[in-house]
Design a protein around this motif. Structure first.
Motif, PDB file in Angstrom:
ATOM      1  N   CYS A   1       0.854  -1.185   0.000  1.00  0.00           N
ATOM      2  CA  CYS A   1       0.000   0.000   0.000  1.00  0.00           C
ATOM      3  C   CYS A   1       0.893   1.239   0.000  1.00  0.00           C
ATOM      4  O   CYS A   1       1.824   1.321   0.790  1.00  0.00           O
ATOM      5  N   PRO A   2       0.643   2.201  -0.893  1.00  0.00           N
ATOM      6  CA  PRO A   2       1.501   3.392  -0.931  1.00  0.00           C
ATOM      7  C   PRO A   2       1.317   4.304   0.279  1.00  0.00           C
ATOM      8  O   PRO A   2       2.140   5.176   0.520  1.00  0.00           O
ATOM      9  N   HIS A   3       0.274   4.078   1.068  1.00  0.00           N
ATOM     10  CA  HIS A   3       0.011   4.931   2.222  1.00  0.00           C
ATOM     11  C   HIS A   3       0.617   4.349   3.494  1.00  0.00           C
ATOM     12  O   HIS A   3       1.401   4.996   4.175  1.00  0.00           O
ATOM     13  N   CYS A   4       0.228   3.119   3.816  1.00  0.00           N
ATOM     14  CA  CYS A   4       0.642   2.527   5.094  1.00  0.00           C
ATOM     15  C   CYS A   4       1.678   1.411   4.914  1.00  0.00           C
ATOM     16  O   CYS A   4       2.121   0.827   5.890  1.00  0.00           O
ATOM     17  N   HIS A   5       2.028   1.084   3.688  1.00  0.00           N
ATOM     18  CA  HIS A   5       3.029   0.067   3.336  1.00  0.00           C
ATOM     19  C   HIS A   5       2.654  -1.340   3.806  1.00  0.00           C
ATOM     20  O   HIS A   5       3.508  -2.137   4.153  1.00  0.00           O
ATOM     21  N   ALA A   6       1.355  -1.628   3.829  1.00  0.00           N
ATOM     22  CA  ALA A   6       0.892  -2.979   4.136  1.00  0.00           C
ATOM     23  C   ALA A   6       1.154  -3.864   2.922  1.00  0.00           C
ATOM     24  O   ALA A   6       0.869  -3.496   1.790  1.00  0.00           O
ATOM     25  N   ILE A   7       1.713  -5.031   3.145  1.00  0.00           N
ATOM     26  CA  ILE A   7       2.043  -5.950   2.060  1.00  0.00           C
ATOM     27  C   ILE A   7       0.810  -6.766   1.705  1.00  0.00           C
ATOM     28  O   ILE A   7       0.129  -7.301   2.569  1.00  0.00           O
ATOM     29  N   TYR A   8       0.536  -6.871   0.403  1.00  0.00           N
ATOM     30  CA  TYR A   8      -0.610  -7.641  -0.068  1.00  0.00           C
ATOM     31  C   TYR A   8      -0.176  -9.042  -0.435  1.00  0.00           C
ATOM     32  O   TYR A   8       0.881  -9.251  -1.030  1.00  0.00           O
ATOM     33  N   ARG A   9      -1.024 -10.016  -0.103  1.00  0.00           N
ATOM     34  CA  ARG A   9      -0.729 -11.410  -0.402  1.00  0.00           C
ATOM     35  C   ARG A   9      -0.877 -11.668  -1.900  1.00  0.00           C
ATOM     36  O   ARG A   9      -1.553 -10.929  -2.612  1.00  0.00           O
TER      37      ARG A   9
ATOM     38  N   ASN B   1      -8.152  -7.136 -11.889  1.00  0.00           N
ATOM     39  CA  ASN B   1      -9.228  -6.733 -12.792  1.00  0.00           C
ATOM     40  C   ASN B   1      -9.740  -5.331 -12.503  1.00  0.00           C
ATOM     41  O   ASN B   1     -10.302  -4.689 -13.376  1.00  0.00           O
ATOM     42  N   THR B   2      -9.587  -4.849 -11.286  1.00  0.00           N
ATOM     43  CA  THR B   2     -10.071  -3.519 -10.931  1.00  0.00           C
ATOM     44  C   THR B   2      -8.896  -2.549 -10.848  1.00  0.00           C
ATOM     45  O   THR B   2      -7.794  -2.928 -10.478  1.00  0.00           O
ATOM     46  N   LYS B   3      -9.159  -1.310 -11.193  1.00  0.00           N
ATOM     47  CA  LYS B   3      -8.096  -0.302 -11.213  1.00  0.00           C
ATOM     48  C   LYS B   3      -7.938   0.411  -9.875  1.00  0.00           C
ATOM     49  O   LYS B   3      -6.856   0.789  -9.496  1.00  0.00           O
ATOM     50  N   ILE B   4      -9.045   0.620  -9.162  1.00  0.00           N
ATOM     51  CA  ILE B   4      -9.006   1.373  -7.918  1.00  0.00           C
ATOM     52  C   ILE B   4      -9.328   0.440  -6.763  1.00  0.00           C
ATOM     53  O   ILE B   4     -10.296  -0.322  -6.807  1.00  0.00           O
ATOM     54  N   HIS B   5      -8.508   0.487  -5.720  1.00  0.00           N
ATOM     55  CA  HIS B   5      -8.660  -0.389  -4.569  1.00  0.00           C
ATOM     56  C   HIS B   5      -8.709   0.442  -3.296  1.00  0.00           C
ATOM     57  O   HIS B   5      -8.267   1.587  -3.267  1.00  0.00           O
ATOM     58  N   THR B   6      -9.203  -0.166  -2.233  1.00  0.00           N
ATOM     59  CA  THR B   6      -9.179   0.431  -0.910  1.00  0.00           C
ATOM     60  C   THR B   6      -8.323  -0.448  -0.018  1.00  0.00           C
ATOM     61  O   THR B   6      -8.508  -1.664   0.028  1.00  0.00           O
ATOM     62  N   CYS B   7      -7.393   0.157   0.665  1.00  0.00           N
ATOM     63  CA  CYS B   7      -6.486  -0.588   1.540  1.00  0.00           C
ATOM     64  C   CYS B   7      -7.276  -1.196   2.692  1.00  0.00           C
ATOM     65  O   CYS B   7      -8.116  -0.529   3.296  1.00  0.00           O
ATOM     66  N   TYR B   8      -7.010  -2.437   2.992  1.00  0.00           N
ATOM     67  CA  TYR B   8      -7.720  -3.104   4.074  1.00  0.00           C
ATOM     68  C   TYR B   8      -7.240  -2.636   5.439  1.00  0.00           C
ATOM     69  O   TYR B   8      -7.888  -2.832   6.441  1.00  0.00           O
ATOM     70  N   HIS B   9      -6.091  -1.988   5.484  1.00  0.00           N
ATOM     71  CA  HIS B   9      -5.523  -1.562   6.753  1.00  0.00           C
ATOM     72  C   HIS B   9      -5.829  -0.100   7.068  1.00  0.00           C
ATOM     73  O   HIS B   9      -6.357   0.226   8.131  1.00  0.00           O
ATOM     74  N   CYS B  10      -5.517   0.802   6.132  1.00  0.00           N
ATOM     75  CA  CYS B  10      -5.682   2.234   6.387  1.00  0.00           C
ATOM     76  C   CYS B  10      -6.930   2.819   5.732  1.00  0.00           C
ATOM     77  O   CYS B  10      -7.218   3.990   5.912  1.00  0.00           O
ATOM     78  N   LYS B  11      -7.654   2.028   4.938  1.00  0.00           N
ATOM     79  CA  LYS B  11      -8.914   2.420   4.290  1.00  0.00           C
ATOM     80  C   LYS B  11      -8.771   3.573   3.301  1.00  0.00           C
ATOM     81  O   LYS B  11      -9.716   4.263   3.000  1.00  0.00           O
TER      82      LYS B  11
END
Length: 131
Positions: A7-15, A24-34
Motif C-alpha cells: 500500500c503506498p500509504h501505510c506500506h501494508a504488504i498484499y498477499r 481486474n479492478t483499477k481502484i482499490h481500498t487498503c484493508y488496513h488504512c482504508k
C-alpha cells in the motif's frame, strides 16, 4: 522488483492471492488504512521482455535438440511458457496513490523543487554580490 505490491500509504504488504484477484479492478481500498490507491502495470514490460528472451532461447534449443520438431510442438511450448510467466504478474504490478492523496504528494514534490530553485537563485545572487 520481485516483491509483492505494498500500500503506498501505510506500506501494508498484499498477499499473492489478493493481488491476483485485484488485477481486474483499477481502484482499490487498503484493508488496513482504508485509503484508496490504483494499480499500475508499468513493470509488466520487464516481465514481457524476460518472457520473450527466454521463449526465443527455448524455441531455438527445442529446434536444435529435437530434429523432428514441428510448429505444433513449438506452439505448445510457447503456451506453457506464457502460462508460467502469468504466475509472476503480481510481482511486477505496483500500487500508486490515487485521488487527493496523489495530488497532495505531487504538490509537495513541486514545492520542494521550487524551494531548491529559489535557494539556487539566492546562492547565485549572493555569489554575484561578492564579486
Amino acid at each position: 522488483m520481485f516483491r509483492l505490491p505494498v500500500c503506498p500509504h501505510c506500506h501494508a504488504i498484499y498477499r499473492y492471492g489478493d493481488v491476483r484477484k485485484s488485477l481486474n479492478t483499477k481502484i482499490h481500498t487498503c484493508y488496513h488504512c482504508k485509503k484508496q490507491f490504483k494499480t499500475s502495470f508499468s513493470g509488466l514490460w520487464i516481465l514481457f521482455l524476460i518472457a520473450v528472451v527466454i521463449g526465443i532461447f527455448v524455441n531455438i534449443f527445442e529446434m536444435t535438440a529435437f530434429s523432428g520438431t514441428n510448429v505444433i510442438a513449438l506452439m505448445i511450448t510457447n503456451i506453457v511458457l506464457i502460462l508460467f510467466f502469468l504466475l509472476f504478474v503480481p510481482f511486477f504490478t505496483k500500487f500508486r496513490k490515487f485521488g487527493a492523496d496523489a495530488q497532495k504528494s505531487e504538490n509537495i514534490q513541486i514545492s520542494k523543487k521550487q524551494q531548491k530553485k529559489q535557494t539556487n537563485k539566492n546562492a547565485v545572487r549572493s555569489s554575484n554580490k561578492r564579486r
